[in-house]
Structure formats: structure tokens, C-alpha cells
Design a protein around this motif. Structure first.
Motif, PDB file in Angstrom:
ATOM      1  N   VAL C  81       6.419  52.808  60.863  1.00 13.58           N
ATOM      2  CA  VAL C  81       5.724  53.999  61.343  1.00 13.58           C
ATOM      3  C   VAL C  81       6.218  55.228  60.605  1.00 13.58           C
ATOM      4  CG1 VAL C  81       5.497  55.552  63.294  1.00 13.58           C
ATOM      5  CG2 VAL C  81       5.111  53.136  63.580  1.00 13.58           C
ATOM      6  N   LEU C  82       7.547  55.315  60.428  1.00 13.73           N
ATOM      7  CA  LEU C  82       8.085  56.461  59.705  1.00 13.73           C
ATOM      8  C   LEU C  82       7.495  56.535  58.303  1.00 13.73           C
ATOM      9  CD1 LEU C  82      11.842  56.312  60.777  1.00 13.73           C
ATOM     10  CD2 LEU C  82      10.107  57.944  61.514  1.00 13.73           C
ATOM     11  N   GLY C  83       7.485  55.397  57.632  1.00 11.13           N
ATOM     12  CA  GLY C  83       6.978  55.369  56.263  1.00 11.13           C
ATOM     13  C   GLY C  83       5.504  55.700  56.204  1.00 11.13           C
ATOM     14  N   ALA C  84       4.732  55.065  57.060  1.00 15.18           N
ATOM     15  CA  ALA C  84       3.281  55.278  57.046  1.00 15.18           C
ATOM     16  C   ALA C  84       2.958  56.712  57.408  1.00 15.18           C
ATOM     17  CB  ALA C  84       2.610  54.324  58.021  1.00 15.18           C
ATOM     18  N   TYR C  85       3.743  57.267  58.339  1.00 15.77           N
ATOM     19  CA  TYR C  85       3.534  58.642  58.767  1.00 15.77           C
ATOM     20  C   TYR C  85       3.696  59.597  57.591  1.00 15.77           C
ATOM     21  CZ  TYR C  85       4.196  62.984  61.330  1.00 15.77           C
ATOM     22  OH  TYR C  85       4.080  64.258  61.782  1.00 15.77           O
ATOM     23  N   SER C  86       4.774  59.423  56.846  1.00 20.49           N
ATOM     24  CA  SER C  86       4.997  60.302  55.690  1.00 20.49           C
ATOM     25  C   SER C  86       3.872  60.163  54.684  1.00 20.49           C
ATOM     26  CB  SER C  86       6.295  59.948  54.971  1.00 20.49           C
ATOM     27  OG  SER C  86       7.325  59.838  55.885  1.00 20.49           O
ATOM     28  N   VAL C  87       3.505  58.906  54.421  1.00 22.71           N
ATOM     29  CA  VAL C  87       2.482  58.680  53.412  1.00 22.71           C
ATOM     30  C   VAL C  87       1.167  59.312  53.833  1.00 22.71           C
ATOM     31  CG1 VAL C  87       1.121  56.936  52.248  1.00 22.71           C
ATOM     32  CG2 VAL C  87       3.548  56.566  52.601  1.00 22.71           C
ATOM     33  N   ALA C 152      -0.316  52.419  58.200  1.00 21.60           N
ATOM     34  CA  ALA C 152      -0.965  53.415  57.341  1.00 21.60           C
ATOM     35  C   ALA C 152      -2.479  53.298  57.427  1.00 21.60           C
ATOM     36  CB  ALA C 152      -0.505  53.240  55.893  1.00 21.60           C
ATOM     37  N   THR C 153      -2.975  52.072  57.458  1.00 20.78           N
ATOM     38  CA  THR C 153      -4.424  51.899  57.610  1.00 20.78           C
ATOM     39  C   THR C 153      -4.896  52.563  58.894  1.00 20.78           C
ATOM     40  OG1 THR C 153      -4.213  49.766  56.537  1.00 20.78           O
ATOM     41  CG2 THR C 153      -6.284  50.215  57.618  1.00 20.78           C
ATOM     42  N   ALA C 154      -4.132  52.339  59.962  1.00 22.48           N
ATOM     43  CA  ALA C 154      -4.497  52.955  61.246  1.00 22.48           C
ATOM     44  C   ALA C 154      -4.468  54.469  61.125  1.00 22.48           C
ATOM     45  CB  ALA C 154      -3.555  52.483  62.344  1.00 22.48           C
ATOM     46  N   MET C 155      -3.476  55.005  60.402  1.00 21.54           N
ATOM     47  CA  MET C 155      -3.372  56.463  60.289  1.00 21.54           C
ATOM     48  C   MET C 155      -4.453  57.042  59.392  1.00 21.54           C
ATOM     49  SD  MET C 155       0.601  57.433  60.306  1.00 21.54           S
ATOM     50  CE  MET C 155       1.682  56.764  61.546  1.00 21.54           C
ATOM     51  N   PHE C 156      -4.783  56.303  58.350  1.00 23.95           N
ATOM     52  CA  PHE C 156      -5.858  56.794  57.480  1.00 23.95           C
ATOM     53  C   PHE C 156      -7.192  56.743  58.209  1.00 23.95           C
ATOM     54  CE2 PHE C 156      -2.967  55.995  53.887  1.00 23.95           C
ATOM     55  CZ  PHE C 156      -3.105  57.216  53.267  1.00 23.95           C
ATOM     56  N   GLY C 188      -2.883  49.248  65.644  1.00 22.56           N
ATOM     57  CA  GLY C 188      -2.512  48.906  64.271  1.00 22.56           C
ATOM     58  C   GLY C 188      -1.031  48.593  64.174  1.00 22.56           C
ATOM     59  N   LEU C 189      -0.233  49.416  64.852  1.00 20.13           N
ATOM     60  CA  LEU C 189       1.212  49.232  64.833  1.00 20.13           C
ATOM     61  C   LEU C 189       1.595  47.906  65.480  1.00 20.13           C
ATOM     62  CD1 LEU C 189       3.999  50.420  64.334  1.00 20.13           C
ATOM     63  CD2 LEU C 189       3.849  51.502  66.567  1.00 20.13           C
ATOM     64  N   PHE C 190       0.991  47.635  66.631  1.00 21.64           N
ATOM     65  CA  PHE C 190       1.341  46.407  67.336  1.00 21.64           C
ATOM     66  C   PHE C 190       0.945  45.169  66.547  1.00 21.64           C
ATOM     67  CE2 PHE C 190       2.676  48.543  71.089  1.00 21.64           C
ATOM     68  CZ  PHE C 190       3.490  47.617  71.703  1.00 21.64           C
ATOM     69  N   SER C 191      -0.209  45.239  65.878  1.00 19.95           N
ATOM     70  CA  SER C 191      -0.569  44.044  65.121  1.00 19.95           C
ATOM     71  C   SER C 191       0.410  43.851  63.976  1.00 19.95           C
ATOM     72  CB  SER C 191      -2.023  44.100  64.641  1.00 19.95           C
ATOM     73  OG  SER C 191      -2.248  45.270  63.933  1.00 19.95           O
ATOM     74  N   GLY C 192       0.868  44.954  63.362  1.00 21.91           N
ATOM     75  CA  GLY C 192       1.872  44.847  62.309  1.00 21.91           C
ATOM     76  C   GLY C 192       3.158  44.214  62.826  1.00 21.91           C
ATOM     77  N   MET C 193       3.575  44.647  64.023  1.00 19.09           N
ATOM     78  CA  MET C 193       4.822  44.118  64.572  1.00 19.09           C
ATOM     79  C   MET C 193       4.689  42.656  64.975  1.00 19.09           C
ATOM     80  SD  MET C 193       6.185  47.428  66.657  1.00 19.09           S
ATOM     81  CE  MET C 193       7.389  46.485  67.573  1.00 19.09           C
ATOM     82  N   THR C 194       3.529  42.302  65.499  1.00 26.03           N
ATOM     83  CA  THR C 194       3.300  40.893  65.843  1.00 26.03           C
ATOM     84  C   THR C 194       3.371  40.035  64.593  1.00 26.03           C
ATOM     85  OG1 THR C 194       1.753  41.686  67.490  1.00 26.03           O
ATOM     86  CG2 THR C 194       1.742  39.339  67.039  1.00 26.03           C
ATOM     87  N   PHE C 195       2.759  40.549  63.556  1.00 26.55           N
ATOM     88  CA  PHE C 195       2.759  39.871  62.278  1.00 26.55           C
ATOM     89  C   PHE C 195       4.197  39.687  61.793  1.00 26.55           C
ATOM     90  CE2 PHE C 195       1.204  40.000  57.687  1.00 26.55           C
ATOM     91  CZ  PHE C 195       0.731  38.703  57.767  1.00 26.55           C
ATOM     92  N   ALA C 196       4.982  40.746  61.890  1.00 22.43           N
ATOM     93  CA  ALA C 196       6.384  40.690  61.478  1.00 22.43           C
ATOM     94  C   ALA C 196       7.127  39.628  62.292  1.00 22.43           C
ATOM     95  CB  ALA C 196       7.048  42.052  61.656  1.00 22.43           C
ATOM     96  N   PHE C 197       6.859  39.602  63.599  1.00 28.47           N
ATOM     97  CA  PHE C 197       7.517  38.639  64.475  1.00 28.47           C
ATOM     98  C   PHE C 197       7.232  37.205  64.009  1.00 28.47           C
ATOM     99  CE2 PHE C 197       7.900  35.966  68.181  1.00 28.47           C
ATOM    100  CZ  PHE C 197       9.009  36.470  68.846  1.00 28.47           C
TER     101      PHE C 197
END
Lengths: 362, 293, 267
Positions: C81-87, C152-156, C188-197
Motif C-alpha cells: 500500500v505504501l508503495g502503490a500510494y506513492s506511485v 496500484a491498479t485499485a488506486m489508478f 484490491g488490497l485484500f485480493s493482493g494479500m490473499t494472493f500473497a498468502f
């Protein structure tokens, strides 16, 4: 030789419990420009898809050039189709696009080249053979789409809202051009649109659809001049539509009561509406005229007085809302030359010809 | 692994919420440098080390390129990955085409069936294939029982077994990349071709196939790169004699403890991947241009 | 002709789907089979292999894998989230470069990343970091790009007019982040985290370098056994861990409601 190109015999289409097209019958004469007009969801695109063969009717029969089309796939129907978004093959040049149909028929190369240049000529796109669709403007892409559809010389061309992606100016120019192409080729055009102006401008015949059924069918002037239902009156052009009841009056005319009987107009008697069945009355705004301008009117007219409520300047015309005796508001279209005399609060004398008061059953 | 479809954002967005510089970026960057950039740099450095001398040397590289066993492993990796990429693309195409065009409720079921195995992980699936392909496994025992063969067919512990297993593991990724490409083809193009007289086959040949070439390329590329760096499936389904780059690197690190040589192998594998990726992306943009998409 | 093609196409589809499901079906069948020789449709059924799972031989690796997956998904979620936020939001010209940097580990094969981390830790003498700390490190590098990309996709995808609308209504920066941005990128964030899990839980190519002997993750334990035998208890282990993953996804979906993201390919 039959003069009917396409015939629909009580065709219906159902998706689940949804009846998209409900028992419609049409006969489309050869060489005519016929529009299927209606709001979105009225079943016009489904009708087109059934004619093209992309969807099969749930019941009924479709005949093309006298032959039943059941089980005939789209590629064997020998008709042309132009899509709203043109659907040009992006990986082929203009010439390859236009020649595709002839190539599929296995024609020799010279014949394809001939057909391509003839088709491109009829849409005024000579010299664009080697361009790719991406390199063309919207209007040019539109012409290529038309050229591609007419190149194999089908007897019928289906057009699905082909102009709606173009801007207004171009759209108006293309209307004229499409009509010219149709007349030159003598091809039957079936034109699906939701734009009533477009349909009025080009068609020999208009089929108005609503909720899966044909609401009215006829020449453009007839449909505009004598709409059969309040839906058609409202959808084609502008109109004042008021709840009304009628009874026989003097001189074989009808007495029409509006606004809970407080206003009474006289209507010329039509043949097709029984007085007891009248539910609505429709008056076109241009038929609501200022009395001084209507002086020259050589037919009997209703005379009313009213107060101007609101005036909107549309350039060539002004649109004015008049509150007339009996508490009814009528919309009127008046030539702008009289603009300076009209403003909110003015008292005006109005004239409405007896023949302009249309009576509708539904 | 699960698969979630998302596209890389293309349009940068102007600032909406004011931020003081790139403050939030510090933590991820630090993690990235510490856990990724430095180890990668170090690995590249180690590949130039010698076990005896102190100065940088190309000794490990020359050992790599003069060792027939290692070169055979490299060749095996390339052949295996190419075959897997081909199988993945061929099997994924019909599935992706169906998913791109179908509207029935079966579509959801088939989509789930095509993608869900990714959740199961590589081990479960490789195990399944071991059971199926083994000498005393499912297929061989069935064939022997029917009397068609008397000796088991060599279905596992060889290239065939590995290609089958890897194709199964990578197939969903091929489906997804082809699906993206096929969905980008306007269905009206097919309708237009049909009404112009093209048969089903002609539509596929003249419209669908040419327009999906970029998808085919990317599916092939994904298949190749994933296969070339796969570890577990070649190790289990290939048997002890089946050495590919990934399994050889593993042996160098954990059994022979020859770090410079392991680093060289890892670098060669990395370069192979990057080269494949580079060629693939160049090819893709070329194709986009050529197809005027 | 067309009908023949349709039949051919359907047959091909059925065959491909059979190919996809066959190994899973076989493993499930094997987990209920009483003999170690796996036959087609076992004549008897047993639950003995599932009973055998309640043993530290399997429980310890399972717990290690769960611990790892939880740490990795939380950490990469936060960093992502931090990274995507900055980008996505920083007023900075180089955000495409930053994005490329954050996604760069993706283009390095896992096995190479694994070698790099193990050589790094060994050559600077930090052998002690092998095991859980090293695994966490390597797994985060693996999962971070995915989480960054999804966040980032979610933020864009976030409509900046919404932010302006909130602003004109008087919302402060923190209020806008709290009430507008976060709720919108949550899925978007949750799907990323699920994927990571899931990636972390199932990982082999990185873990294989970094586990300590006697303290291995579940997939590594299973492949170590698989090299010697096709013990049906392994089938039970695999089926159980698949069920665990499905359970975890359902749980994440309950919390995060990301299922819209999974409808990949819907028109």
C-alpha cells in the motif's frame, strides 16, 4: 417475380421468460429504404439479428427472397450488415476489408479488385485502398464499412445504428449520402435506429417498435401526421399529448373535452377512431399558431386565448408554453420573426386547425 | 498459486492527496534493496569469485561452458521449456476462446475449473501426475490389465512426464493471457465476417487467429519462462537422471557447496529468462504494429 | 460442417478439462485408499491417512507454513500500500520508474531469487537467519510486486473526482483517506494479500533453499517424502492443505469482499 425482399411471419423471440420480440409480421419491399425505429430495448436489434441469422426466432418464420431461412447460417444468407462501431478488420487494409466477402465466395483476383474499386467508388473513397482502418477518420471508417457490406452485391443491406458514433455535422451529411447510395444501387436497406430524425430523413417506410411489437408502420409523413398511439406521437417529433374524451359534434366534427372538461376543442372527424374510444389528443407544437399568423388559414380552426408562461429561443424558432382557457398548457413552435412580441405574461390569441387535433385510442 | 487478473496501470494520475515527497516509499524501497538488490548484486559478484585466488575471475563461467553435463542440462531446459510452452498454448487456446465468447452459465463453472487448480499448489498436482504416470500407476496398470501392453510404458522419470506435469501447472496462466487477447477481439468482427460469407473455419483462419497472435506469443512466453525456472516438477517427475538448470543450481548450492558455480548457473538462467522476456515483448509490440491493433 | 466443428470443439474442451481435473481427482481418491498402491477406483475406503495427520511430523511444518503466510501477507500488504500510494499519488515525474523498480523482482525467476538470498546470508555469515527470518525475507520479495500492482491498479482506478467531491464538501486529507480512498481500494488490497498468502503457503522454489533441516515448511516436507515414496498419507496432507487454502480464501473474502476482482474475464 416477388417484390417482397424480406418477410417476417409472426416472429417472436423469447429469452427465458422475457419476450423481446412479440409476434411481429413485416413485409419489406424490394429496393426500399425501411427504418426500424424505437427506443433501446424495444426489440429492434434482436429483430435485425434474427434477420441476419445470428439469433433464431423462438417461433414464426423469416423469409428472404421468398425462401424460409430456418437453419440457414448467416454466411449463407447473402445479405450485408453494417455495425454501429463499424467492425472493420483491424489487421486488413481497406481493400482487403472491402474484398473480404468476394474472397470468401472464392472469386478470382481480378473480379475482387474490380468489386473493391466499384464499392469504394460508390462511397467516394477511391485512393484509400492501402490504408488501415486505424488510419481513417470515423466517417471514412463508416464508408469502408458500407463499401465492405455492398461489395458482394447483396440484395439487402442491414444497418445497425451506423451513424450514432459520428458527430452531428457528419451524421447529417452521411444521411444524405447513404440515401444516395441506396437509390443508386437500388438495394433494400433495413436501417435500425433510435433516432427519429434520421429515420424521417432517409426512409421510404418507417416501422416504429415498442416493447417488442410494431406500434405503427407507414410512410414518414403519415407517421408524423397521424400517429396512431400516444407513444408514437411522443416518440416521433414533439407534441402536446393530453388526456381527452370525445363526443359527436356539429358538421360531422367531434367535440373533444380536455382537462376534465374545462376546455373543449373541435376535431375533424377521422375515420379510424370511434368517439367512445378516444383517450388522448395530440397537437403538434407547430399547429398551435398565433391567430394573426393564422389569418390566412383556409380551414376551420379552434380559436383560443391564452397567456404566455415561458419562452425559449431556439434560434430559427421559439418554443413557447401557453396557458389557455380551461387550465391547459400547450407548447407552441413559432417562427422567430415574431419573437419581440412574445414574452412571459402576454395575452395571445391562438388558432388550432380542426384537422390538427389528432385523436388517439392509447 | 491463485491468479487474479489485473492490468498494469497505464495512465499516471496527478496528485490527489498531497504527500510530502515520497515518504511512504522509504519502507518498501528499503526492503527491496536489502532483500533483493543487494543479494542479487552479491550473487553476480560471487559468480566472478574464485575458490582459491582473491581477484575476480571468469573461471567459473569457462567451467560452465566447457562442462558437457551442464551444457546438456541447459539444452534440456530449453527443449523442455519450448515443449511445455507449445503444449500450454495449444491446450489453452480452445479453452480461452470458449471463455471469451460463451455467455451460458457453464462459463463460470468452466472458468473456475480452469483456474482453481492453481490454488492446489504444485506439489499436489505433481503428486497426482506421479500416481497417474508411474510404472505401477493409473495408466500403466490399466493398460496392463486390458492386456494391451505387458511392460509398463515409460511415462514418468523422463521428459514426457515432466512436460505433462509442467503443462498442467502452467496451463491456467496460458489460458489467462490468451483470454485477455481473445476478449479484446470485437465479436462483431466475427459476425461481420460470417455475414460476408465466411464459414466457421474461415472466420478462425482469417480473423481470430491473426488477431490473437499477440496472445499466442505471450502465452508461449509465459509457458517458456515458467517452465525454465520450475524446480519441483522436474525434480519429482523427471527422476534422478533428469537434470535441468533449476535442479542443477539446487544441487550446487546444497550438496556441492560450490557457490561461484551456483551463482554462474543462476546468472545464466536469469539471462535466459530476460532474453526470452525481451524478445517476447519486442515481438509483441512489433505484432501490435503489424496488425494495426 | 459447422455441426461437426462444434462437436469437435466440445470434445476438445471436455478432454482439456479432464486433463486439468484428473490429477486432483486422483489425489483425492488416493487419500481415501487403504493401500499404498494407488489403483483406479479403490474398492475400499478409509480415513486412516487423515487420522495420521494429527502428528507433529505434519503439524509442525503446517504451523510453520501458516505462520510464514500470515507474516508475509500482512507485511507485503502494508509495504504494498505504501508503495502503490506513492506511485499513484506523489507529485513526482518518475513514478513509472518507481513502479518498474517495485515490480522488478517479478522478472527474476524464483529459483534465482532463492540462490541470491541464500548466498547473501551465507557469505555475510548470517547462517542464523536461515529458517523463518530468511523465508520471510525471500517470500516478501516474491509477493510484494503482486500486492503493489493490485493496490496500484485499485488506486489508478480510483476516480479523482471523488476526492475532489469530498474536498469541496470540506473533508480533510485524513478524512478523505479514511472515508473515501481506503474503502475504495480495500478489495484490491485484500485480493493482493490473499494472493500473497497463497503464494507463500504453497511456495517451493524459494523455500527449498532457505529451510533449516528438521524445520521445514509443509510443501518442502511433502516433496522430501515424495522423492522416496508415494505414501498415501501424502495425498491426505495435500487434500487437507488444499482445503485449508480454500478456507483461508473464504475467510479473506468475508473480511475483504474482493470477489469482484476474481471475475477475471467477465465481459
Amino acid at each position: 417475380m416477388t417484390t417482397i425482399d424480406i418477410e417476417l411471419l409472426s416472429v417472436s423471440k423469447q429469452f427465458g421468460a422475457n419476450r423481446i420480440v412479440d409476434d411481429i409480421s413485416l413485409a419489406i419491399p424490394k429496393g426500399k429504404f425501411v427504418s426500424i425505429l424505437g427506443p433501446s430495448g424495444c426489440g429492434k436489434t434482436t429483430t435485425l439479428n434474427m434477420i441476419a441469422g445470428f439469433e433464431a426466432p423462438s417461433s414464426g418464420q423469416i423469409r428472404i427472397r421468398g425462401r424460409d431461412q430456418e437453419g440457414v447460417p448467416p454466411e449463407a444468407r447473402k445479405i450485408g450488415l453494417v455495425f454501429q462501431n463499424y467492425a472493420l478488420f483491424p489487421h486488413m487494409t481497406v481493400a482487403q476489408n472491402v474484398g473480404f466477402g468476394l474472397k470468401m465466395q472464392g472469386r478470382p483476383r481480378e473480379e475482387i479488385a474490380d468489386g473493391v474499386s466499384r464499392a469504394l467508388k460508390s462511397v467516394h473513397l477511391e485512393g484509400f485502398e492501402d490504408r488501415y482502418p486505424k488510419e481513417l477518420s470515423g466517417g471514412q471508417q463508416q464508408r469502408v464499412a458500407v463499401a465492405r457490406a455492398i461489395a458482394p452485391s447483396p440484395s439487402v443491406l442491414l444497418l445497425d445504428e451506423p451513424l450514432s458514433n459520428l458527430d452531428l455535422k457528419l451524421r447529417e451529411a452521411m444521411r444524405v449520402e447513404l440515401k444516395e447510395i441506396q437509390e443508386d444501387l437500388g438495394m433494400t436497406f433495413i436501417y435500425v435506429t433510435h433516432d427519429q430524425e434520421e429515420a424521417m430523413a432517409m426512409s421510404d417506410r418507417i416501422i416504429v417498435m415498442q416493447g417488442g411489437v410494431v406500434a405503427q408502420e407507414g410512410a414518414p409523413a403519415d407517421i408524423y401526421g397521424s400517429p396512431r398511439t400516444s407513444f408514437v406521437a411522443d416518440f416521433i417529433g414533439k407534441s402536446n399529448i393530453l388526456p381527452a374524451s370525445a363526443e359527436p359534434g356539429a358538421d360531422r366534427n367531434l367535440k373533444v373535452s380536455l382537462g376534465a372538461g374545462k376546455a373543449v376543442l373541435t376535431a375533424a372527424r377521422g375515420d379510424d377512431v370511434a368517439p367512445d374510444n378516444v383517450r388522448f389528443c395530440c397537437i403538434r407544437p407547430e399547429a398551435v399558431r398565433l391567430a394573426e399568423a393564422a389569418g390566412a388559414l383556409d380551414e376551420p380552426a379552434n380559436r383560443l386565448t391564452g397567456t404566455v408562461q415561458k419562452v425559449v429561443n431556439l434560434g430559427a424558432y421559439i418554443e413557447a408554453w401557453m396557458l389557455v382557457d380551461g387550465g391547459i398548457t400547450l407548447k407552441s413552435m413559432i417562427r422567430s420573426t415574431r419573437l419581440e412580441k412574445l414574452s412571459a405574461g402576454c395575452r395571445v390569441d391562438l388558432a388550432i386547425a380542426h384537422s390538427a387535433v389528432q385523436l388517439l385510442e392509447q | 498459486m491463485a491468479v487474479i487478473i489485473c492490468s498494469t496501470p497505464t495512465k499516471p494520475l496527478r496528485a490527489v492527496v498531497p504527500v510530502k515527497g515520497l515518504l511512504p516509499l522509504i519502507a518498501p524501497s528499503l526492503v527491496l534493496v536489502l532483500f533483493f538488490a543487494i543479494p542479487m548484486g552479491m550473487m553476480i559478484g560471487i559468480s566472478f569469485q574464485s575458490q582459491t585466488e582473491g581477484s575476480p575471475t571468469l573461471a567459473s563461467y569457462s567451467r560452465f561452458f566447457s562442462n558437457d553435463l551442464v551444457l546438456a542440462g541447459l539444452a534440456r531446459t530449453v527443449v523442455m521449456s519450448g515443449l511445455v510452452a507449445l503444449c500450454v498454448t495449444v491446450l489453452a487456446y480452445p479453452l480461452a476462446y470458449y471463455l471469451a465468447r460463451a455467455t451460458s452459465r457453464w462459463r463460470t463453472v468452466i472458468f473456475a475449473l480452469a483456474i482453481a487448480p492453481e490454488l492446489a499448489g504444485v506439489v499436489l498436482r505433481t503428486y497426482g501426475w506421479l500416481i497417474i504416470l508411474e510404472d505401477r500407476g493409473f495408466i500403466n496398470s490399466a493398460l496392463i490389465w486390458t492386456g494391451l501392453i505387458t511392460e509398463p510404458l515409460p511415462l514418468s522419470k523422463n521428459l514426457f512426464g515432466v512436460v505433462v506435469g509442467l503443462t498442467h501447472v502452467i496451463l491456467p496462466f496460458g489460458v489467462l493471457s490468451l483470454l485477455t487477447s481473445l476478449q479484446g477481439i470485437n465479436p462483431n468482427l466475427e459476425k461481420s465476417a460470417q455475414i460476408l460469407g465466411a464459414s466457421r473455419l474461415a472466420v478462425i483462419r482469417h480473423i481470430i487467429l491473426p488477431l490473437s497472435v499477440p496472445g499466442i506469443v505471450s502465452s508461449f512466453l509465459i509457458g517458456f519462462t515458467m517452465a525454465a525456472s520450475a524446480y519441483a516438477t522436474p525434480a519429482l517427475l523427471g527422476g534422478a537422471g533428469f537434470k535441468v538448470m533449476a535442479t542443477m543450481v539446487y544441487e550446487q548450492v546444497l550438496f556441492y557447496l560450490d557457490w561461484p558455480f551456483a551463482a554462474v548457473m543462476a546468472n545464466v538462467l536469469l539471462i535466459l529468462m530476460l532474453a526470452a522476456g525481451f524478445i517476447g515483448s519486442r515481438l509483441e509490440s512489433r505484432l501490435h504494429q503489424k496488425l494495426h491493433l | 460442417m459447422n455441426r461437426l466443428l462444434t462437436y469437435l470443439f466440445r470434445t476438445a474442451l471436455a478432454a482439456i478439462l479432464a486433463f486439468i481435473t484428473l490429477p486432483l481427482v486422483v489425489v483425492v481418491a488416493a487419500s481415501f485408499s487403504p493401500t499404498s498402491a494407488v489403483t483406479f477406483l479403490p474398492s475400499e475406503w478409509t480415513l486412516q491417512w487423515y487420522a495420521a495427520l494429527w502428528d507433529s511430523r505434519w503439524l509442525d511444518p503446517f504451523l510453520l507454513s501458516v505462520e510464514l503466510a500470515v507474516i508475509v501477507s500482512l507485511a507485503s500488504g502494508l509495504l504494498g500500500v505504501l508503495g502503490a500510494y506513492s506511485v499513484a499519488y506523489a507529485k513526482c515525474p518518475g513514478h513509472t520508474a518507481i513502479m518498474a523498480l517495485l515490480l522488478s523482482p517479478m522478472s527474476v525467476p524464483q529459483i534465482v531469487k532463492g540462490v541470491a538470498v541464500v548466498l547473501f546470508l551465507s557469505s555475510i555469515g548470517l547462517y542464523d537467519l536461515l529458517g523463518t527470518p530468511g523465508l520471510v525475507m525471500a517470500h516478501i520479495i516474491l509477493t510484494l510486486p503482486y500486492v503493489v500492482r493490485m493496490a496500484a491498479t485499485a488506486m489508478f482506478g480510483f476516480d479523482k473526482r471523488l476526492d475532489r467531491a469530498a474536498r469541496i464538501l470540506g473533508a480533510s486529507v485524513t478524512q478523505r483517506i479514511r472515508y473515501v480512498l481506503l474503502p475504495l481500494i480495500r478489495s484490491g488490497l485484500f485480493s493482493g494479500m490473499t494472493f500473497a498468502f497463497i503464494i507463500s503457503f504453497n511456495n517451493i522454489p524459494l523455500s527449498v533453499f532457505l529451510v533449516r533441516p528438521g524445520q521445514t515448511t509443509l510443501p518442502i516436507t511433502v516433496i522430501n517424502h515424495l522423492e522416496y515414496s508415494l505414501d498415501p498419507v501424502l495425498a491426505a496432507v495435500n487434500v487437507a492443505s488444499l482445503l485449508f487454502i480454500l478456507g483461508a480464501i473464504i475467510l479473506f473474502e468475508k473480511i475483504g469482499g474482493f470477489s469482484a476482482q476474481f471475475h477475471g474475464g467477465s465481459k
